[in-house]
Write a protein that holds these residues in place. Structure first.
Motif, PDB file in Angstrom:
ATOM      1  N   ARG A 325      52.277  75.452   4.629  1.00 35.66           N
ATOM      2  CA  ARG A 325      53.021  74.271   4.192  1.00 35.66           C
ATOM      3  C   ARG A 325      52.615  73.870   2.771  1.00 35.66           C
ATOM      4  O   ARG A 325      53.460  73.496   1.963  1.00 35.66           O
ATOM      5  N   ALA A 326      51.326  73.970   2.478  1.00 35.25           N
ATOM      6  CA  ALA A 326      50.858  73.624   1.132  1.00 35.25           C
ATOM      7  C   ALA A 326      51.475  74.569   0.099  1.00 35.25           C
ATOM      8  O   ALA A 326      51.913  74.141  -0.979  1.00 35.25           O
ATOM      9  N   ALA A 327      51.525  75.851   0.444  1.00 32.93           N
ATOM     10  CA  ALA A 327      52.116  76.841  -0.478  1.00 32.93           C
ATOM     11  C   ALA A 327      53.606  76.564  -0.674  1.00 32.93           C
ATOM     12  O   ALA A 327      54.123  76.615  -1.789  1.00 32.93           O
ATOM     13  N   LEU A 328      54.282  76.240   0.424  1.00 34.54           N
ATOM     14  CA  LEU A 328      55.716  75.926   0.373  1.00 34.54           C
ATOM     15  C   LEU A 328      55.963  74.678  -0.477  1.00 34.54           C
ATOM     16  O   LEU A 328      56.903  74.626  -1.280  1.00 34.54           O
ATOM     17  N   ILE A 329      55.105  73.699  -0.319  1.00 35.07           N
ATOM     18  CA  ILE A 329      55.229  72.456  -1.085  1.00 35.07           C
ATOM     19  C   ILE A 329      55.070  72.730  -2.585  1.00 35.07           C
ATOM     20  O   ILE A 329      55.855  72.259  -3.407  1.00 35.07           O
ATOM     21  N   ASN A 330      54.072  73.535  -2.939  1.00 35.58           N
ATOM     22  CA  ASN A 330      53.864  73.874  -4.357  1.00 35.58           C
ATOM     23  C   ASN A 330      55.092  74.558  -4.954  1.00 35.58           C
ATOM     24  O   ASN A 330      55.525  74.223  -6.054  1.00 35.58           O
ATOM     25  N   LYS A 331      55.634  75.511  -4.203  1.00 38.73           N
ATOM     26  CA  LYS A 331      56.789  76.274  -4.690  1.00 38.73           C
ATOM     27  C   LYS A 331      58.001  75.341  -4.837  1.00 38.73           C
ATOM     28  O   LYS A 331      58.707  75.381  -5.842  1.00 38.73           O
ATOM     29  N   THR A 332      58.215  74.490  -3.838  1.00 37.07           N
ATOM     30  CA  THR A 332      59.362  73.577  -3.868  1.00 37.07           C
ATOM     31  C   THR A 332      59.230  72.573  -5.013  1.00 37.07           C
ATOM     32  O   THR A 332      60.209  72.290  -5.716  1.00 37.07           O
ATOM     33  N   LEU A 333      58.012  72.086  -5.213  1.00 41.13           N
ATOM     34  CA  LEU A 333      57.792  71.103  -6.272  1.00 41.13           C
ATOM     35  C   LEU A 333      58.056  71.723  -7.649  1.00 41.13           C
ATOM     36  O   LEU A 333      58.658  71.093  -8.526  1.00 41.13           O
ATOM     37  N   LYS A 334      57.611  72.967  -7.809  1.00 41.14           N
ATOM     38  CA  LYS A 334      57.833  73.675  -9.075  1.00 41.14           C
ATOM     39  C   LYS A 334      59.336  73.758  -9.369  1.00 41.14           C
ATOM     40  O   LYS A 334      59.792  73.481 -10.478  1.00 41.14           O
ATOM     41  N   LYS A 335      60.084  74.111  -8.336  1.00 43.07           N
ATOM     42  CA  LYS A 335      61.545  74.228  -8.452  1.00 43.07           C
ATOM     43  C   LYS A 335      62.167  72.881  -8.804  1.00 43.07           C
ATOM     44  O   LYS A 335      63.038  72.794  -9.676  1.00 43.07           O
ATOM     45  N   LEU A 336      61.734  71.841  -8.100  1.00 44.27           N
ATOM     46  CA  LEU A 336      62.282  70.488  -8.329  1.00 44.27           C
ATOM     47  C   LEU A 336      62.045  70.054  -9.765  1.00 44.27           C
ATOM     48  O   LEU A 336      62.933  69.478 -10.401  1.00 44.27           O
ATOM     49  N   LYS A 337      60.865  70.349 -10.278  1.00 41.29           N
ATOM     50  CA  LYS A 337      60.542  69.936 -11.648  1.00 41.29           C
ATOM     51  C   LYS A 337      61.363  70.731 -12.657  1.00 41.29           C
ATOM     52  O   LYS A 337      61.800  70.180 -13.677  1.00 41.29           O
ATOM     53  N   GLU A 338      61.564  72.018 -12.362  1.00 42.08           N
ATOM     54  CA  GLU A 338      62.394  72.842 -13.248  1.00 42.08           C
ATOM     55  C   GLU A 338      63.823  72.298 -13.294  1.00 42.08           C
ATOM     56  O   GLU A 338      64.424  72.149 -14.355  1.00 42.08           O
ATOM     57  N   GLN A 339      64.329  71.970 -12.094  1.00 38.71           N
ATOM     58  CA  GLN A 339      65.709  71.435 -12.024  1.00 38.71           C
ATOM     59  C   GLN A 339      65.812  70.105 -12.760  1.00 38.71           C
ATOM     60  O   GLN A 339      66.815  69.841 -13.432  1.00 38.71           O
ATOM     61  N   ALA A 340      64.780  69.295 -12.650  1.00 40.29           N
ATOM     62  CA  ALA A 340      64.802  67.972 -13.306  1.00 40.29           C
ATOM     63  C   ALA A 340      64.819  68.122 -14.819  1.00 40.29           C
ATOM     64  O   ALA A 340      65.355  67.277 -15.542  1.00 40.29           O
ATOM     65  N   ASN A 341      64.189  69.199 -15.315  1.00 41.20           N
ATOM     66  CA  ASN A 341      64.103  69.405 -16.771  1.00 41.20           C
ATOM     67  C   ASN A 341      65.325  70.124 -17.352  1.00 41.20           C
ATOM     68  O   ASN A 341      65.450  70.256 -18.556  1.00 41.20           O
TER      69      ASN A 341
END
Ligand SMILES: [Zn+2]
Length: 342
Positions: A325-341
């Protein structure tokens, strides 16, 4: 042995027995009086802690519900962004405790005037919500709802939410009586409540989300709680698709309310590993959209693993391991930040 000695022994024995019985009796009476008092002490702490934790959840939940209103377009019931406690939220035996905790500053004349057992109190008003803009404040006492007394307050509020009427409250603030008027707005109006339980966990039942007291105390940041709330809201939105939730049923101090089957179709929703992964990802989208950074969310899983080492690397039941779950969270957060930028 002489019979007089028998009598003497018998008498002294009875004396001793009755004497010690008396001691036990007064000892026990004293204990049961103290026990009764202690019940009140512990109930007061419980209800106070429920209110405190509910306020905390409310402040995190409202922005998530509002920011994602597009996902709950089918909900016809509006929201005001308020959280309150009512005397009928507690069992009959606890009603006095409610009055002591929440109604002690009210002039007795109001009880005679309105013929009610107690008055609802505002526990929390979400920032920038209709209730906030109308000027409602924490600790306001509700005297009237749409010109009527507050008997069956939640039923009256539900009727207003269902019929999309304006909500007018007459409130008591100190000694001042103030009338406020507000119009509900569209949001995902799921109820996020506290479940008094010692095990850190969270549940969704299609209408409500429950976060256990242990999970609330284990979480150390609003981001961590936003993640948990987002995950459960994602179950409600994606998997139950039941958009009938309403703010009138948001119970802040009801320590007996728990997840239940609220509609027959809910029985068909069984969570599985892929739904859990889906809820983790969608939950992060919901929380991120409401402005939570989610940077430190993995600390929650790391802390949980200290209590449940078996969860570190093993999938248990329908849940992936805490490490996954921690690994999944890191990957998802990275994606979310990329999309936000972008
Ligand atoms: Zn889940």
């Amino acid at each position: 042995m002489h019979y007089k000695i028998y009598i003497f022994i018998f008498l002294s024995f009875t004396f001793l027995v009755s004497c010690s019985t008396n001691v036990n009796k007064s000892y026990n009476t004293e204990i049961s009086i103290a026990e009764e008092k202690e019940i009140i002490v512990q109930k007061k702490i419980l209800i106070n802690e429920m209110a405190k934790a509910s306020i905390k959840l409310h402040k995190i939940t409202w922005p998530i519900l509002l920011a994602n209103k597009q996902k709950c377009k089918d909900n016809r019931k509006k929201s005001y962004g308020s959280l309150f406690a009512d005397v009928n939220d507690l069992p009959e035996e606890d009603k006095k405790i409610f009055l002591t905790l929440f109604n002690s500053n009210i002039d007795p004349k109001y009880f005679y005037k309105y013929h009610v057992d107690g008055f609802p109190i505002i526990l929390s008003i979400a920032k920038d919500s209709p209730a906030y803009n109308a000027g409602l404040l924490k600790n306001d006492i509700i005297l009237e709802i749409n010109e009527k007394n507050t008997k069956n307050f939640r039923k009256k509020l539900l009727f207003i939410l269902e019929n999309k009427q304006n909500l007018t409250l007459k409130i008591l603030r100190g000694k001042e009586e103030i009338k406020v008027n507000m119009l509900g707005i569209q949001s995902c109006s799921y109820n996020v409540q506290v479940l008094p339980s010692g095990f850190p966990n969270a549940f969704a039942d299609g209408e409500k989300v429950f976060i256990t007291m242990a999970a609330i105390k284990l979480a150390q940041t609003n981001d961590e709680l936003a993640f948990l709330i987002g995950h459960e809201l994602a179950h409600n939105i994606l998997h139950y698709k039941n958009f009938d939730a309403n703010e009138a049923n948001l119970l802040a101090i009801d320590y007996l309310d728990k997840p239940k089957i609220r509609q027959i179709k809910s029985i068909l929703v069984w969570s599985n590993e892929s739904r859990e992964v889906e809820a983790d990802i969608e939950g992060m989208h919901l929380a991120f959209k409401a402005g939570f950074s989610l940077e430190n969310v993995n600390d929650y899983w790391r802390r949980l693993s200290v209590f449940n080492p078996e969860l570190i690397k093993n999938s248990i039941n329908i849940y992936k391991s805490n490490a996954y779950r921690a690994a999944l969270i890191n990957k998802t957060l990275k994606k979310l930040k990329e999309q936000a930028n972008e």
